[in-house]
Design a protein around this motif. Structure first.
Motif, PDB file in Angstrom:
ATOM      1  N   GLU A  38       0.821  -1.204   0.000  1.00 12.24           N
ATOM      2  CA  GLU A  38       0.000   0.000   0.000  1.00 12.24           C
ATOM      3  C   GLU A  38       0.868   1.271   0.000  1.00 12.24           C
ATOM      4  O   GLU A  38       1.772   1.417   0.831  1.00 12.24           O
ATOM      5  N   THR A  80      -6.046   1.896  -5.314  1.00 15.18           N
ATOM      6  CA  THR A  80      -5.680   0.483  -5.169  1.00 15.18           C
ATOM      7  C   THR A  80      -6.404  -0.383  -6.200  1.00 15.18           C
ATOM      8  O   THR A  80      -5.813  -1.296  -6.778  1.00 15.18           O
ATOM      9  N   ASP A 254       1.333   0.094  -5.031  1.00 18.80           N
ATOM     10  CA  ASP A 254       0.147   0.381  -5.858  1.00 18.80           C
ATOM     11  C   ASP A 254       0.127   1.806  -6.415  1.00 18.80           C
ATOM     12  O   ASP A 254      -0.310   2.031  -7.537  1.00 18.80           O
ATOM     13  N   HIS A 255       0.600   2.779  -5.637  1.00 15.44           N
ATOM     14  CA  HIS A 255       0.546   4.182  -6.074  1.00 15.44           C
ATOM     15  C   HIS A 255       1.325   5.011  -5.072  1.00 15.44           C
ATOM     16  O   HIS A 255       1.777   4.488  -4.057  1.00 15.44           O
TER      17      HIS A 255
END
Ligand code: GP9
Ligand code: MN
Length: 399
Positions: A38, A80, A254-255
């Protein structure tokens, strides 16, 4: 219409998305354990805060894994869920909203379904409620056999922080479920603790706070450090149960965690002003693929999250020519690296195109637009056909 699908499929067949690497099939029959890190950005790898490593476990894992240090996240509003969608389907996310929420009634040809043909069982693990990002419905559409969400975990005040169950408890409680899965399996774990605004209980703080002048950034290093510790324990369990040797393990961010509102904190930490191409480079996420029996190797050419699906499938020895996808095998040395972002920016081996300007990839200096313009057509067509297939539900015409 079927005609629209044929046009899109013809475009993809002509693109070089199906080239394979020398590693094709080296992990045939192995399980897949994909862990979504995450909000984890690449720049924390191999860096320290006040003399202490932020990711000591990942740094050591990289030594014995395939590691890609030039992978950009390509997510948009779906966060996500956009990342997951790319891992499973190798399509671009939608220009607005999430595929999970907007298109759950579509036909898909996603990882779980593709791997069913090779006898794989599939499961997703996540500590948040199953309805978040409409995952329950979306996973049915992708063909997941099982979804372990909040209801499958013992969640208490004590083992929770921020969005829910802490990564350590989540991974620990997931182990019995994982051990019970029919093998070979494709499994996906979505971590949660390293999420904005990056909160930890006192007992989970393992390194000192940085002094960037921005609390969010200072805390970010600590929650990443916590995530790293949770992963170390998880790998210990995977080794204990023998799954480590029978699985390829994919760790991927994810980012971004730090949005542009807080770039001053990153600039202060890195002790430099961020140029425009450097800001784009901050969109890199770590990608680590551990393959049993393979020696560690680091790959420096650019790639995106859209490339992860074909990379995994080729390691498993699954041919990707039979279905549409927009990514490339990251291990194929003869590929032509090209990363398209949802907003139209892009990165190739030579250039970075961002904020409507063209930069030389190596020097990060602005360069003439003629260096970037030859890529416009491919960028436009990639996004156009991905959107066309999703908006027209065209995969129902695939055979
Ligand atoms: C929550 C998880 C995190 O279930 O997906 O949310 P996001 O990063 O998408 O905001
Ligand atoms: Mn996320």
């Amino acid at each position: 219409t079927k005609q629209d699908y044929k046009k899109a499929a013809a475009y993809l067949a002509a693109a070089d998305t199906d080239i394979t690497s020398e590693y094709f099939g080296v992990a045939k029959g192995k399980n897949v354990i994909l862990v979504n890190l995450e909000s984890t950005q690449q720049f924390v790898i191999d860096r320290k805060v006040k003399g202490e490593e932020i990711t000591p476990f990942l740094n050591s894992l990289i030594e014995e894994s395939f590691y890609f240090d030039q992978i950009y996240h390509q997510t948009a509003q779906g966060k996500t869920s956009d990342a997951e969608f790319m891992f499973d389907q190798s399509f671009y996310p939608l220009p607005s909203g999430s595929v999970y929420v907007r298109r759950p009634e579509n036909e898909f040809i996603a990882m779980p379904e593709i791997l069913t043909k090779s006898g794989y069982h599939s499961a997703s693990f996540h500590g948040n409620v199953g309805s978040f990002w409409n995952r329950e419905e979306a996973y049915d559409a992708f063909g997941y056999d099982e979804f372990f969400s909040k209801d499958s975990y013992q969640v208490s005040e004590e083992n929770s922080v921020n969005y829910g169950i802490k990564d350590e408890a989540f991974l620990e409680q997931s182990m019995p479920y994982l051990e019970e899965l029919k093998q070979p399996f494709y499994s996906k774990f979505l971590l949660l603790t390293n999420h904005f605004p990056f909160l930890l209980d006192e007992e989970d703080i393992l390194i000192e706070e940085a002094d960037t002048g921005l609390d969010v950034v200072d805390r970010y290093f600590q929650t990443v450090r916590y995530e790293d510790e949770a992963l170390k324990e998880f790998f210990g369990e995977l080794k204990r149960t023998g799954l480590y040797e029978d699985s390829i393990i994919v760790l991927v961010g994810d980012h971004y965690g730090i949005s542009e509102n807080y770039y001053d904190g990153i600039a202060s930490y890195l002790n430099e002003n961020l140029s425009t191409p450097e800001e784009l480079d901050l969109q890199r996420v770590p990608l680590i693929i551990h393959v049993p029996g393979q020696e560690g190797k680091t790959f420096h050419s650019p790639g995106g999250q859209i490339d992860i699906q074909p990379t995994i499938l080729h390691l498993l020895g699954v041919d990707t020519a039979a279905f549409p996808n927009f990514g490339q095998d990251l291990l194929a040395v003869d590929r032509d690296p090209f990363v398209v972002f949802r907003d139209g920016d892009f990165v190739s081996e030579e250039v970075i195109y961002t904020k409507q300007l063209c930069y030389d990839k190596t020097s990060a200096e602005q360069t003439k637009m003629e260096k970037c313009s030859p890529y416009f057509e491919k960028r436009n067509k990639d996004l156009y056909y991905s959107d066309a297939i999703l908006n027209g539900n065209l995969l129902r015409f695939a055979d």
